[in-house]
Design an enzyme around this catalytic site. Structure first.
Site, PDB file in Angstrom:
ATOM      1  N   GLY A  41       0.843  -1.195   0.000  1.00 47.65           N
ATOM      2  CA  GLY A  41       0.000   0.000   0.000  1.00 47.65           C
ATOM      3  C   GLY A  41       0.876   1.241   0.000  1.00 47.65           C
ATOM      4  O   GLY A  41       1.777   1.367   0.832  1.00 47.65           O
ATOM      5  N   LEU A  44      -1.252   7.479   1.661  1.00 43.72           N
ATOM      6  CA  LEU A  44      -0.489   8.368   2.545  1.00 43.72           C
ATOM      7  C   LEU A  44       0.247   7.603   3.630  1.00 43.72           C
ATOM      8  O   LEU A  44       1.393   7.926   3.959  1.00 43.72           O
ATOM      9  CB  LEU A  44      -1.416   9.415   3.149  1.00 43.72           C
ATOM     10  CG  LEU A  44      -1.698  10.551   2.159  1.00 43.72           C
ATOM     11  CD1 LEU A  44      -2.730  11.512   2.724  1.00 43.72           C
ATOM     12  CD2 LEU A  44      -0.424  11.308   1.799  1.00 43.72           C
ATOM     13  N   SER A 285     -17.058  17.676   1.101  1.00 44.89           N
ATOM     14  CA  SER A 285     -16.204  17.775   2.286  1.00 44.89           C
ATOM     15  C   SER A 285     -16.897  18.399   3.493  1.00 44.89           C
ATOM     16  O   SER A 285     -17.693  19.331   3.377  1.00 44.89           O
ATOM     17  CB  SER A 285     -14.980  18.616   1.946  1.00 44.89           C
ATOM     18  OG  SER A 285     -14.331  19.003   3.124  1.00 44.89           O
ATOM     19  N   ARG A 338     -19.416  13.872  13.042  1.00 46.94           N
ATOM     20  CA  ARG A 338     -20.101  13.234  11.920  1.00 46.94           C
ATOM     21  C   ARG A 338     -21.201  12.266  12.346  1.00 46.94           C
ATOM     22  O   ARG A 338     -22.259  12.226  11.721  1.00 46.94           O
ATOM     23  CB  ARG A 338     -19.073  12.470  11.085  1.00 46.94           C
ATOM     24  CG  ARG A 338     -18.131  13.420  10.420  1.00 46.94           C
ATOM     25  CD  ARG A 338     -16.997  12.729   9.733  1.00 46.94           C
ATOM     26  NE  ARG A 338     -16.180  13.751   9.085  1.00 46.94           N
ATOM     27  CZ  ARG A 338     -15.085  13.503   8.413  1.00 46.94           C
ATOM     28  NH1 ARG A 338     -14.641  12.272   8.294  1.00 46.94           N
ATOM     29  NH2 ARG A 338     -14.421  14.485   7.849  1.00 46.94           N
ATOM     30  N   HIS A 430     -18.179   6.055   4.771  1.00 40.80           N
ATOM     31  CA  HIS A 430     -17.053   6.891   4.387  1.00 40.80           C
ATOM     32  C   HIS A 430     -15.707   6.382   4.900  1.00 40.80           C
ATOM     33  O   HIS A 430     -14.680   6.480   4.231  1.00 40.80           O
ATOM     34  CB  HIS A 430     -17.316   8.294   4.955  1.00 40.80           C
ATOM     35  CG  HIS A 430     -16.237   9.274   4.720  1.00 40.80           C
ATOM     36  ND1 HIS A 430     -15.916   9.721   3.464  1.00 40.80           N
ATOM     37  CD2 HIS A 430     -15.385   9.901   5.568  1.00 40.80           C
ATOM     38  CE1 HIS A 430     -14.930  10.597   3.553  1.00 40.80           C
ATOM     39  NE2 HIS A 430     -14.568  10.705   4.813  1.00 40.80           N
ATOM     40  N   ARG A 464     -14.318   8.807  14.083  1.00 35.03           N
ATOM     41  CA  ARG A 464     -13.151   9.635  13.752  1.00 35.03           C
ATOM     42  C   ARG A 464     -13.575  11.074  13.525  1.00 35.03           C
ATOM     43  O   ARG A 464     -14.558  11.337  12.829  1.00 35.03           O
ATOM     44  CB  ARG A 464     -12.466   9.107  12.495  1.00 35.03           C
ATOM     45  CG  ARG A 464     -11.388  10.030  11.988  1.00 35.03           C
ATOM     46  CD  ARG A 464     -10.649   9.462  10.820  1.00 35.03           C
ATOM     47  NE  ARG A 464     -11.394   9.430   9.584  1.00 35.03           N
ATOM     48  CZ  ARG A 464     -11.603  10.477   8.786  1.00 35.03           C
ATOM     49  NH1 ARG A 464     -11.164  11.673   9.118  1.00 35.03           N
ATOM     50  NH2 ARG A 464     -12.268  10.339   7.658  1.00 35.03           N
ATOM     51  N   LEU A 470      -5.893  11.671   7.823  1.00 33.56           N
ATOM     52  CA  LEU A 470      -4.627  12.013   7.160  1.00 33.56           C
ATOM     53  C   LEU A 470      -3.545  12.191   8.210  1.00 33.56           C
ATOM     54  O   LEU A 470      -2.405  11.760   8.051  1.00 33.56           O
ATOM     55  CB  LEU A 470      -4.788  13.292   6.329  1.00 33.56           C
ATOM     56  CG  LEU A 470      -5.875  13.255   5.244  1.00 33.56           C
ATOM     57  CD1 LEU A 470      -5.872  14.557   4.444  1.00 33.56           C
ATOM     58  CD2 LEU A 470      -5.678  12.079   4.298  1.00 33.56           C
TER      59      LEU A 470
END
Ligand code: FAD
Length: 671
Positions: A41, A44, A285, A338, A430, A464, A470
């Site tokens: 992988g 990031l 976003s 969220r 998501h 989260r 990120l």
């Protein structure tokens, strides 16, 4: 049975990481040249790890199924990355980021890991700026910040709506420097199909060259899995179409415990589903919630008229709108986390107030922001008595500067101009907070096998916060793993190359080949997508935003049935020794069909509501929190780590009890 030891260092929380780094064993530079590390992988997490390990001197072999690391799903990240720099002078600190993350995760994450994450968050920004990542800047040239849900400070660094892309280009350039020097061997278009253990340690992988179909053996002294999340178990999600759980699931079957599979994030601001033939959902976003206000009509008859196309949102007077987040959560308003925002949208839509044909949409409205920014701009530009139109135009220009690409994306998909009419949004799958269980060193329960980024279960607990994925992926890859893996590898300096012509590699390669042969030869009646869609529907309907015992038990049975049907009737056209995306998908969906069942089992076990996991049986009955999720710390303050035992339903649950020494467990209120 392996003991679940989180290996959290002793001592005060603020000193743990520093003391740990001071005491670990190191590998000297000359010896690093004799040590190989496989990184699967190159998003990031994996990209930053591969670049850093190679920079340190290890020989890295990196794998990705796309044609370039630049195409990893991380590229899609829009809104930003958190760091406790306190550039805005609004009271931020490492402790506050730590606190917000633990609270945001509904007190279901490991304190020590989260503190370390907060501690290294500032380094990530410095590293990325040094790489040339073009973060947004304010008028004075300093790095700008915005706010994301669940916090009361502005700590999110961003590059318009393309933060992931810019960060990935940074990590990719760092990788490229090492590819050019030969320190990273990059295997694009290769898919890891299993891990190979020798004497109990991870020593290699079996990968398929996706262009030629060739099965390859690769060995190393340690293996790092950085293969992203499993949100596509729902079929429809905001993840990239290729995002999958195969590597994570395969290592689970080889001894790595899988933690908290039921913790999924349903994001509140996605473009609503348009029909049955859709294969993907699109995120708008969370940053948009800084300026957009969420509402539905106050009166059912207005909602009905909108659903039937007889009324437009702009025709509904201010007093007839219900800004339900501002109403229910005055302290955080539109910036509640969220999980809270998603459930509130579902509640309104279930009550009949949805605003599109399907009744599954709410408005995200920028009219107030146009006016607010426009008025400011008119003043700045010295325009006296500006007309309403002038103000709106000036305001729209500011919004375009901040979120232009998102508005454009919305218009392309929905064919409506969001500058003129409010956006429609609805929650969608998501992100997955669950994943492979890792200790403080990011090592799984298999020695020498590490897991980083979204693929592991750390550090977001049951929910989260925005812009923290990120941060975690890059913290793992640039600043944590490079230390912890060295400590492990210091025992391997005399091991020498790991051979691949051994019975261990023979055996795993055979398993992989047999499975591929099966798919090609099965000649069934239904496509892979047919089964994936069926699984996704069960997951969404019965293991989605709200869960209950009855539905979870039904889901477990239904997933089993779909899996049995899949193995009898799946049809994979084409051959094995060629580029064959149906064959790739077959393997991935086979794994989702097992993971989905464990997911439902985990949700059934956790009879409490926490974060993204909402059990209808566990709701506050009285007081100011009436109707909100009810957590149960007495019985469920643990990480569920599942051990594979053959069938998903035979999995054995191990509990990592969570200790909260630095943060007091409280009811999570955003009112
Ligand atoms: C639309 C969207 C927007 C987002 N916006 C934000 C945001 O603004 N801020 C934020 O913090 N988070 C955001 N997130 C979450 C964040 O983008 C992800 O959690 C993060 O990028 C995951 O990074 P990763 O490196 O762990 O995995 P990924 O980027 O998914 O990379 C996975 C890598 O693994 C490889 N791979 C997978 N399986 C195999 C295999 N079997 N063999 C070989 N290679 C394999 C892939 O090729 C790829 O290189 C967003 C997510 C989505 C869906």
């Amino acid at each position: 049975m392996a003991k679940l030891d989180s290996k959290v260092p002793k001592g005060p929380i603020a000193d743990k990481w520093t003391t740990y780094k001071d005491k670990i064993d190191l590998v000297n530079p000359a010896n690093k040249r004799n040590i190989d590390v496989i990184v699967v992988g190159t998003g990031l997490a994996g990209g930053s790890a591969a670049a850093t390990l190679a920079e340190l001197g290890y020989n890295v072999k990196a794998f990705a199924y796309q044609d370039s690391p630049r195409r990893a799903h991380s590229i899609a990240a829009q809104g930003g990355i958190n760091a406790a720099k306190n550039y805005m002078g609004d009271g931020d600190s490492n402790y506050r980021l730590f606190y917000d993350t633990v609270k945001g995760g509904d007190y279901r994450s490991r304190e020590a890991n989260v503190y370390r994450l907060s501690e290294v968050s500032g380094n990530i920004i410095d590293q990325c700026v040094a790489q040339g990542v073009p973060f947004a800047r304010d008028y004075g040239g300093l790095l700008d910040n915005r706010s994301f849900g669940g916090v009361l400070v502005s700590r999110t660094f961003y590059a318009k709506g393309q933060t992931g892309q810019q960060l990935l280009l940074g990590a990719y350039s760092a990788m490229n420097r090492q590819i050019a020097r030969g320190k990273i061997e990059m295997y694009n278009r290769h898919e890891m199909l299993d891990v190979v253990k020798v004497d109990g340690k991870a020593r290699g992988i079996i990968a398929r060259n996706l262009i030629t179909g060739e099965i390859e053996r690769h060995s190393a002294h340690a293996v790092v899995i950085a293969t992203g999340g499993y949100g596509n178990v729902y079929f429809l999600s905001t993840n990239a179409m290729g995002s999958n759980a195969t590597a994570a699931w395969k290592i689970h079957k080889k001894g790595a415990y899988f933690a908290n599979p039921c913790y999924t994030q349903i994001h509140p601001t996605c473009i609503p589903r348009s029909g049955d033939y859709q294969s993907k959902l699109t995120l708008m976003s969370e940053s948009l919630r800084n300026d957009g206000r969420i509402w539905v009509p106050k009166h059912l008859e207005d909602a009905k008229a909108i659903q039937e196309g007889k009324l437009k949102p702009t025709q509904i007077a201010e007093e007839n709108r219900d800004y339900y987040l501002e109403r229910r959560y005055p302290a955080f308003g539109n910036l509640v986390p969220r999980d809270v925002a998603s459930r509130a949208a579902k509640e309104r839509c279930d009550a009949g107030y949805g605003v599109n044909k399907t009744g599954e949409a709410v408005y995200l409205d920028f009219a107030a922001a146009f006016e607010r920014y426009g008025t400011q701009q008119a003043k700045i530009k010295g325009i006296h008595n500006p007309s309403k139109e002038e103000i709106i135009k000036l305001g729209q220009a500011i919004i375009e500067e901040k979120y232009g690409n998102l508005f454009q994306m919305y218009e392309k998909i929905i064919a409506e101009n969001p500058y003129e009419t409010p956006m429609m949004i609805y929650p969608a799958t998501h992100y997955t907070m669950g994943g492979v269980w890792v200790d403080y060193n990011l090592m799984t329960t298999v020695p020498g096998l590490y897991c980083i980024g979204e693929a592991n279960f750390s550090d977001h607990g049951a929910n989260r916060l925005g812009a923290s994925a990120l941060m975690q992926g890059l913290a793992d890859g640039y600043f944590v793993l490079p230390y912890t893996i060295g400590d492990y590898l210091s025992d391997d300096i005399r091991t020498g190359k790991i051979p691949t012509d051994t019975p261990e590699f023979d055996e795993v390669e055979k398993e992989v080949k047999d499975r591929l042969d099966f798919f090609i030869n099965n000649k069934g009646t239904h496509s892979v997508d047919y089964f994936h869609k069926k699984l996704g529907k069960v997951m969404w309907d019965k293991v989605g935003m709200a869960r209950n015992e009855k539905h979870l038990k039904e889901a477990i049975d239904e997933i089993k049935e779909i899996r049995e049907d899949f193995w009898k009737n799946v049809k994979v056209p084409g051959g094995q020794n060629e580029f064959n995306q149906e064959l790739e998908k077959a393997g991935r969906v086979a794994d989702f069909l097992e993971l989905g069942e464990l997911f439902a089992l985990d949700a059934l076990d956790r009879n409490e509501s926490c974060g993204g996991h909402f059990r209808e049986e566990s709701v506050e009955q009285d007081g100011p929190q009436k109707g909100e999720a009810l957590r149960n710390d007495k019985d469920y303050a643990y990480v569920s780590a599942w051990e594979y035992k053959g069938e998903p339903s035979d999995a054995v649950l191990h509990k990592e009890e969570l200790e909260f020494k630095d943060i007091e467990l409280k009811t999570r209120s955003y009112k």
